[in-house]
Write an enzyme that holds these catalytic residues in place. Structure first.
Site, PDB file in Angstrom:
ATOM      1  N   ILE A 112      -9.247  71.244  35.178  1.00  0.00           N
ATOM      2  CA  ILE A 112     -10.488  70.975  35.902  1.00  0.00           C
ATOM      3  C   ILE A 112     -10.269  71.397  37.353  1.00  0.00           C
ATOM      4  CG2 ILE A 112     -12.232  69.212  36.444  1.00  0.00           C
ATOM      5  CD1 ILE A 112     -11.810  69.599  33.424  1.00  0.00           C
ATOM      6  N   GLU A 150      -6.276  59.732  30.408  1.00  0.00           N
ATOM      7  CA  GLU A 150      -5.270  58.863  29.786  1.00  0.00           C
ATOM      8  C   GLU A 150      -5.571  57.410  30.107  1.00  0.00           C
ATOM      9  OE1 GLU A 150      -1.275  58.459  31.092  1.00  0.00           O
ATOM     10  OE2 GLU A 150      -1.727  58.778  33.200  1.00  0.00           O
ATOM     11  N   ARG A 209      -0.978  48.796  31.346  1.00  0.00           N
ATOM     12  CA  ARG A 209      -0.142  47.924  32.174  1.00  0.00           C
ATOM     13  C   ARG A 209      -0.833  47.686  33.504  1.00  0.00           C
ATOM     14  NH1 ARG A 209       1.261  51.968  35.862  1.00  0.00           N
ATOM     15  NH2 ARG A 209       1.561  53.994  34.931  1.00  0.00           N
ATOM     16  N   VAL A 265       0.432  50.413  40.055  1.00  0.00           N
ATOM     17  CA  VAL A 265       0.925  50.337  41.427  1.00  0.00           C
ATOM     18  C   VAL A 265      -0.226  49.991  42.377  1.00  0.00           C
ATOM     19  CG1 VAL A 265       2.014  51.691  43.280  1.00  0.00           C
ATOM     20  CG2 VAL A 265       2.744  52.027  40.898  1.00  0.00           C
TER      21      VAL A 265
HETATM   22  P1  ADP Z   1       0.331  54.496  38.558  1.00  0.00           P
HETATM   23  O1  ADP Z   1       0.459  54.745  40.000  1.00  0.00           O
HETATM   24  O2  ADP Z   1      -0.887  55.087  37.979  1.00  0.00           O
HETATM   25  O3  ADP Z   1       0.586  53.083  38.174  1.00  0.00           O
HETATM   26  P2  ADP Z   1       2.683  56.041  38.399  1.00  0.00           P
HETATM   27  O4  ADP Z   1       3.175  56.820  37.230  1.00  0.00           O
HETATM   28  O5  ADP Z   1       2.432  56.737  39.686  1.00  0.00           O
HETATM   29  O6  ADP Z   1       1.401  55.337  37.827  1.00  0.00           O
HETATM   30  O7  ADP Z   1       3.625  54.798  38.741  1.00  0.00           O
HETATM   31  C1  ADP Z   1       4.407  54.164  37.811  1.00  0.00           C
HETATM   32  C2  ADP Z   1       5.741  54.827  37.958  1.00  0.00           C
HETATM   33  O8  ADP Z   1       6.486  54.182  38.974  1.00  0.00           O
HETATM   34  C3  ADP Z   1       6.606  54.752  36.744  1.00  0.00           C
HETATM   35  O9  ADP Z   1       6.260  55.704  35.801  1.00  0.00           O
HETATM   36  C4  ADP Z   1       7.982  54.989  37.370  1.00  0.00           C
HETATM   37  O10 ADP Z   1       8.267  56.346  37.559  1.00  0.00           O
HETATM   38  C5  ADP Z   1       7.862  54.358  38.730  1.00  0.00           C
HETATM   39  N1  ADP Z   1       8.494  53.044  38.808  1.00  0.00           N
HETATM   40  C6  ADP Z   1       9.010  52.317  37.826  1.00  0.00           C
HETATM   41  N2  ADP Z   1       9.491  51.171  38.249  1.00  0.00           N
HETATM   42  C7  ADP Z   1       9.268  51.124  39.549  1.00  0.00           C
HETATM   43  C8  ADP Z   1       9.523  50.158  40.561  1.00  0.00           C
HETATM   44  N3  ADP Z   1      10.083  48.999  40.279  1.00  0.00           N
HETATM   45  N4  ADP Z   1       9.153  50.426  41.807  1.00  0.00           N
HETATM   46  C9  ADP Z   1       8.562  51.577  42.096  1.00  0.00           C
HETATM   47  N5  ADP Z   1       8.280  52.508  41.177  1.00  0.00           N
HETATM   48  C10 ADP Z   1       8.639  52.306  39.925  1.00  0.00           C
HETATM   49  P1  ADP Z   2       0.480  61.083  34.389  1.00  0.00           P
HETATM   50  O1  ADP Z   2       0.751  60.425  33.090  1.00  0.00           O
HETATM   51  O2  ADP Z   2       1.645  61.820  34.916  1.00  0.00           O
HETATM   52  O3  ADP Z   2      -0.169  60.147  35.347  1.00  0.00           O
HETATM   53  P2  ADP Z   2      -2.171  62.325  34.089  1.00  0.00           P
HETATM   54  O4  ADP Z   2      -2.670  62.911  32.829  1.00  0.00           O
HETATM   55  O5  ADP Z   2      -2.726  61.001  34.475  1.00  0.00           O
HETATM   56  O6  ADP Z   2      -0.574  62.259  34.035  1.00  0.00           O
HETATM   57  O7  ADP Z   2      -2.420  63.366  35.256  1.00  0.00           O
HETATM   58  C1  ADP Z   2      -1.906  63.146  36.557  1.00  0.00           C
HETATM   59  C2  ADP Z   2      -2.622  64.054  37.545  1.00  0.00           C
HETATM   60  O8  ADP Z   2      -2.441  65.442  37.209  1.00  0.00           O
HETATM   61  C3  ADP Z   2      -4.126  63.882  37.571  1.00  0.00           C
HETATM   62  O9  ADP Z   2      -4.528  62.808  38.390  1.00  0.00           O
HETATM   63  C4  ADP Z   2      -4.579  65.234  38.120  1.00  0.00           C
HETATM   64  O10 ADP Z   2      -4.420  65.308  39.514  1.00  0.00           O
HETATM   65  C5  ADP Z   2      -3.602  66.191  37.457  1.00  0.00           C
HETATM   66  N1  ADP Z   2      -4.173  66.685  36.182  1.00  0.00           N
HETATM   67  C6  ADP Z   2      -3.869  66.242  34.949  1.00  0.00           C
HETATM   68  N2  ADP Z   2      -4.576  66.892  34.000  1.00  0.00           N
HETATM   69  C7  ADP Z   2      -5.379  67.765  34.656  1.00  0.00           C
HETATM   70  C8  ADP Z   2      -6.366  68.724  34.259  1.00  0.00           C
HETATM   71  N3  ADP Z   2      -6.670  68.920  32.988  1.00  0.00           N
HETATM   72  N4  ADP Z   2      -7.000  69.434  35.236  1.00  0.00           N
HETATM   73  C9  ADP Z   2      -6.709  69.260  36.538  1.00  0.00           C
HETATM   74  N5  ADP Z   2      -5.791  68.378  36.975  1.00  0.00           N
HETATM   75  C10 ADP Z   2      -5.125  67.629  36.056  1.00  0.00           C
HETATM   76 MG    MG Z   3      -2.016  59.172  35.072  1.00  0.00          MG
END
Ligand code: ADP
Ligand code: ADP
Ligand code: MG
Length: 461
Positions: A203, A288, A292, A295
């Site tokens: 996108i 997705e 849980r 952050v």
């Molecule tokens: P979101 O921000 O959407 O919750 P993220 O993938 O950015 O998702 O953040 C979760 C990630 O933070 C985990 O996948 C891992 O890489 C990382 N993580 C895990 N444990 C900790 C922790 N205790 N403190 C900071 N980051 C962590």
């Molecule tokens: P993660 O599990 O690492 O959080 P996501 O599927 O949530 O993976 O994607 C993380 C980020 O990657 C999105 O917030 C966006 O910025 C970028 N992204 C993922 N898929 C697409 C897509 N199909 N087109 C454009 N950007 C994407």
């Molecule tokens: Mg994501």
């Protein structure tokens, strides 16, 4: 209500959960690796048990050690935080079979939404639009080429097990598709032990918009609005805000209803987040679900005046959604900056080590969620996030001004942090106008006049 909870995590989120437990009058058991002996979550919990060596594969990811600690500590529930085992359905099942409540969704919902491919299938079934792409896993280069031809370039190859922005590669033409396919597979195998990938349309200039879901066991599923997480570096969030400057009340209603419908369709319970990409024309696509606490749950808490972690614990104990969560009313505007122990002058390379002096900002409308303190040694083994600054204002503009002010007050020596990077963003015209998309950080950092902004008060001289 539970009497004692084990917190299967570290860092700021372990502290966050301990604080919620204390307010609910629940005893806490911390687990920690040998690298975290001096960590605040160990100091603030009622009890603590060491579960192994520093690498997380030897400690925070060791299910048998955590379950032994739970047995020894005689806890009745486990909170997994985020990261580590939080989205591991097997761990949730092990808890269940040991008669210990896993504070999160049922394992069945984690299975349904756990991998991105099956999550996409669930969304399609529930009638929620997903990014156009493959119907399942892509087995070969040839498959990838066929599907890409059908949906048109550019496309994204993504790991079904992906997380933290890893395991995804863009391809803008057929020439770059094969390297993207193999690159994504290799990274996914290394990071997640699962090389499976799928393909979706890339996108262009999207916003990352996610909806906070809360669901109890009594048939109530609600959303608490959206968070805009489009300020990302390498597909990882660095700044989040609530509400989104992009989302109109009409779009919020539509997307919120879609998110609730999807959560209900998989029998969801507890806190979860449904993530979408939104393009410039207001089309939204499910990407997705994170099964849980996230952050960035903090900004939703500030805007909706609730405590999502306490709510998670109450829901797990079988209670109904509390009234202000069941009937959520947004007020004010909140922002969060993730402060990492990284050197923004050296391409954000990790900067672990001893914090020689630590002074955190305060004052009206400022919240700091952090496990850092003077003398704390940031270990090199884990995620580099050391703090979250959350600011609240009556308007978006006042929340930004307050963040700018708070960042200037933050005084951390001994290690490098991303504070000067955030300070620069708070002064950026595009950010202040609220017209950014997920390409913002890359654009800004490539621009000639981008400069990190060191604080200018006498504390920092
Ligand atoms: P979101 O921000 O959407 O919750 P993220 O993938 O950015 O998702 O953040 C979760 C990630 O933070 C985990 O996948 C891992 O890489 C990382 N993580 C895990 N444990 C900790 C922790 N205790 N403190 C900071 N980051 C962590
Ligand atoms: P993660 O599990 O690492 O959080 P996501 O599927 O949530 O993976 O994607 C993380 C980020 O990657 C999105 O917030 C966006 O910025 C970028 N992204 C993922 N898929 C697409 C897509 N199909 N087109 C454009 N950007 C994407
Ligand atoms: Mg994501």
């Amino acid at each position: 209500m539970f009497e004692k909870i084990l917190i299967a995590n570290r860092g700021e989120i372990a502290l966050r959960v301990i604080r919620a437990c204390k307010e609910l009058g629940i005893r806490t058991l911390a687990v920690y690796s040998e690298a975290d002996v001096d960590s605040l979550h160990v100091q603030l919990a009622d009890e603590a048990i060491c579960i192994g060596a520093p690498p997380s594969s030897e400690s925070y990811l060791k299910i048998d050690r955590i379950m032994s600690a739970a047995e020894v500590g005689d806890v009745d529930a486990i909170h997994p935080g985020y990261g580590f085992l939080a989205e591991n359905a097997h761990f949730a099942e092990v808890c269940e079979s040991c008669k210990i409540k896993f504070i999160g969704p049922p394992a069945s919902a984690m299975h349904a939404m756990g991998d991105k491919n099956s999550a996409r299938a669930c969304a399609r079934k529930a009638g929620v639009s997903v990014t156009p792409g493959s119907d399942g896993i892509i087995e070969s280069e040839e498959d990838a080429i066929k599907i890409a031809q059908r949906i048109g370039y550019p496309v994204m190859i993504k790991a079904v097990a992906g997380g933290g922005g890893r395991g995804m590669r863009a391809a803008h033409s057929e020439a770059s598709l094969a390297p993207a396919f193999h690159g994504a597979r290799m990274e996914a195998e290394k990071a997640f032990g699962n090389a499976d990938v799928y393909l979706e349309k890339l996108i262009i200039h999207p916003h990352h918009i996610e909806f906070q879901i809360m669901a109890d066991r009594h048939g109530h599923t609600v959303h608490l609005g959206e968070r805009d997480c489009s300020i990302q570096r390498r597909n990882q969030k660095v700044i989040e805000e609530c509400p989104s400057p992009l989302i109109t009340p009409v779009l919020r209603k539509k997307m919120g209803a879609a998110a609730v419908k999807l959560a209900q369709s998989v029998g969801y319970e507890n806190a979860g987040t449904i993530e979408f990409l939104v393009d410039n024309e207001g089309h939204y696509y499910f990407i997705e679900m994170n099964t849980r606490i996230q952050v960035e749950h903090t900004i939703t808490e500030e805007v909706y005046g609730c405590d999502l972690v306490k709510e998670q614990i109450r829901i797990a104990a079988g209670e109904r959604l509390s009234p202000h969560v069941a009937h959520p009313t947004p007020r004010l505007h909140a922002l969060q900056c993730r402060i990492n122990a990284e050197d923004p002058e050296k391409n954000f390379q990790p900067s672990p080590g001893k914090i020689v002096f630590y002074y955190a900002p305060g004052g009206r409308g400022v919240r700091i969620d952090s496990h850092a303190y003077t003398g704390y040694i940031v270990p090199p083994y884990y995620d580099s996030m050391i703090a979250k600054i959350i600011t609240v204002g009556a308007t978006r503009e006042s929340a930004i001004d307050r963040m700018r002010r708070a960042l200037d007050e933050y005084y951390i020596t001994g290690i490098k942090t991303t504070v000067p990077f955030h300070s620069a963003i708070m002064r950026n015209a595009e950010f202040r106008a609220g017209t950014y998309d997920t390409g913002f950080v890359e654009r800004v950092m490539a621009s000639e006049n981008f400069e990190l902004k060191p604080a200018s008060n006498r504390l920092h001289e």
